[in-house]
Enzyme design. Structure first.
Site, PDB file in Angstrom:
ATOM      1  N   GLU A 184      29.413  39.631  30.023  1.00  0.00           N
ATOM      2  CA  GLU A 184      30.397  40.126  30.988  1.00  0.00           C
ATOM      3  C   GLU A 184      31.799  39.747  30.534  1.00  0.00           C
ATOM      4  O   GLU A 184      32.023  38.655  30.022  1.00  0.00           O
ATOM      5  CB  GLU A 184      30.087  39.496  32.349  1.00  0.00           C
ATOM      6  CG  GLU A 184      30.850  40.081  33.502  1.00  0.00           C
ATOM      7  CD  GLU A 184      30.384  39.522  34.862  1.00  0.00           C
ATOM      8  OE1 GLU A 184      29.164  39.472  35.134  1.00  0.00           O
ATOM      9  OE2 GLU A 184      31.270  39.121  35.633  1.00  0.00           O
ATOM     10  N   ASP A 192      35.586  39.781  32.265  1.00  0.00           N
ATOM     11  CA  ASP A 192      36.125  39.923  33.631  1.00  0.00           C
ATOM     12  C   ASP A 192      37.620  39.827  33.772  1.00  0.00           C
ATOM     13  O   ASP A 192      38.225  38.876  33.272  1.00  0.00           O
ATOM     14  CB  ASP A 192      35.682  38.712  34.482  1.00  0.00           C
ATOM     15  CG  ASP A 192      34.258  38.762  34.896  1.00  0.00           C
ATOM     16  OD1 ASP A 192      33.672  39.844  34.863  1.00  0.00           O
ATOM     17  OD2 ASP A 192      33.739  37.693  35.259  1.00  0.00           O
ATOM     18  N   GLU A 235      39.811  39.486  37.367  1.00  0.00           N
ATOM     19  CA  GLU A 235      39.767  39.484  38.825  1.00  0.00           C
ATOM     20  C   GLU A 235      41.172  39.197  39.320  1.00  0.00           C
ATOM     21  O   GLU A 235      41.824  38.290  38.825  1.00  0.00           O
ATOM     22  CB  GLU A 235      38.786  38.433  39.352  1.00  0.00           C
ATOM     23  CG  GLU A 235      37.353  38.855  39.097  1.00  0.00           C
ATOM     24  CD  GLU A 235      36.328  37.934  39.736  1.00  0.00           C
ATOM     25  OE1 GLU A 235      35.420  38.438  40.408  1.00  0.00           O
ATOM     26  OE2 GLU A 235      36.456  36.707  39.557  1.00  0.00           O
TER      27      GLU A 235
END
Ligand code: NAG
Ligand code: NAG
Length: 302
Positions: free
Chosen positions: A104, A106, A108
């Protein structure tokens, strides 16, 4: 959709007529490229698929994922984040594979009270293991306009960009036994959700539901990739050929200018780096930190 299709036809026709065929990929279209997978009634696609709005209400947030899976790529998306009092909300934008040993990459975006800064939170999870957070304050107001957030992912390196400025690099360090994502195709995901137990000042500031629904918008999705359909072979052409359209595939380290920009961001805007968090890793910092620190984070303000 109809408009997008006729645009493609038009482009092909004009290419034929002008007898100089240039490969023009059709403009991205949220109908065509993504599935809404969460909070179906809280997603609005506008302008024939050009813009997508995510909503968060007290009952549910919302999210979507790409129809295609990608093995490597340069993915750009523009976001305009939740304005006003966005405390407790998180807009996420990430690449992820499936299974218990997933990979993953990411972004955010952690909301805040009106006038207080967002946090850009990043992480890289390889074979199910993460704990590699780095956080930054933006150097602009991410709610007043669209800005471009990009992930470059090739066999040698992963780079996070904001408006073309690299903010983080995660290099392939398999040579020192750090797992690197390179075998599991990933989907692009994005969602808007409530995380007021941790997002804003570590959970001290809660979501103000009188301000709901909250909205984030995205547009101008652009993916230069090796596309891989579920369980299928890699089918798209530009990967890993050496044409200029696959230049992203050949970047194995940042050039001088990009490295300077990365240092500028890390020096002035980085607020958390797992690689300097000795309290969190009392038995020693993760292995990759030794390499990352000497190369890039030497002057970081942490
Ligand atoms: C919100 O604002 C406070 C006060 O300026 C700051 O400490 C915090 O890092 C900001 N961002 C988030 C997501 O908490
Ligand atoms: C791509 O690679 C081939 C063979 O390795 C070479 O002949 C060709 O000149 C290269 N093209 C470009 C645009 O670099």
């Amino acid at each position: 959709m109809a408009a997008a299709k006729s645009l493609v036809v038009l482009i092909m026709l004009s290419a034929l007529l002008s007898n100089s065929f240039v490969l023009v990929l059709p403009a991205s279209n949220f109908y065509q490229d993504f599935d809404i997978i969460w909070g179906i009634d809280k997603v609005r696609i506008r302008n024939d698929g050009e813009v997508l709005n995510l909503y968060l209400g007290k009952d549910t947030g919302s999210g979507f994922q790409s129809k295609n899976e990608y093995l490597f790529g340069k993915i750009d998306m523009q976001f305009k984040l939740v304005p006003g009092n966005s405390a407790g909300t998180v807009t996420s934008y990430y690449l992820s594979s499936q299974g218990s040993t997933w990979d993953e990459i990411d972004f955010e975006f952690l909301g805040n009270l009106s006038g207080d800064p967002y946090i850009f939170h990043t992480n890289v999870i390889t074979q199910g293991k993460g704990d590699r957070e780095q956080q930054f304050y933006p150097w602009f107001d991410p709610t007043s306009d669209f800005h471009t957030y990009s992930i470059l992912w090739n066999p040698k390196t992963i780079v996070f960009y904001v408006d073309g400025t690299p903010i983080r690099e995660f290099k392939n360090l398999e040579s020192i036994n750090i797992p690197y994502p390179k075998n599991q195709p990933m989907r692009i995901h994005s969602s808007l959700w409530n995380a007021d137990d941790w997002a804003t000042r570590g959970g001290l500031v809660k979501t103000d539901w009188t301000k709901a629904p909250f909205t984030a918008s995205c547009r101008n999705f652009n993916a230069k990739t090796c596309i891989r359909y579920p369980a299928g072979p890699i089918i798209s052409a530009p990967c890993p050929s050496n044409s200029s359209s696959s230049a992203w595939m050949k970047i194995d380290e940042l050039d001088e200018t990009s490295r300077e920009k990365l240092k500028w961001v890390q020096k002035n805007y980085m607020i958390y780096n797992y690689c300097t968090d000795t309290k969190r890793f009392p038995k020693g910092l993760p292995l990759e930190c030794a390499v990352a620190t000497s190369a890039y984070v030497d002057s970081a303000r942490v």
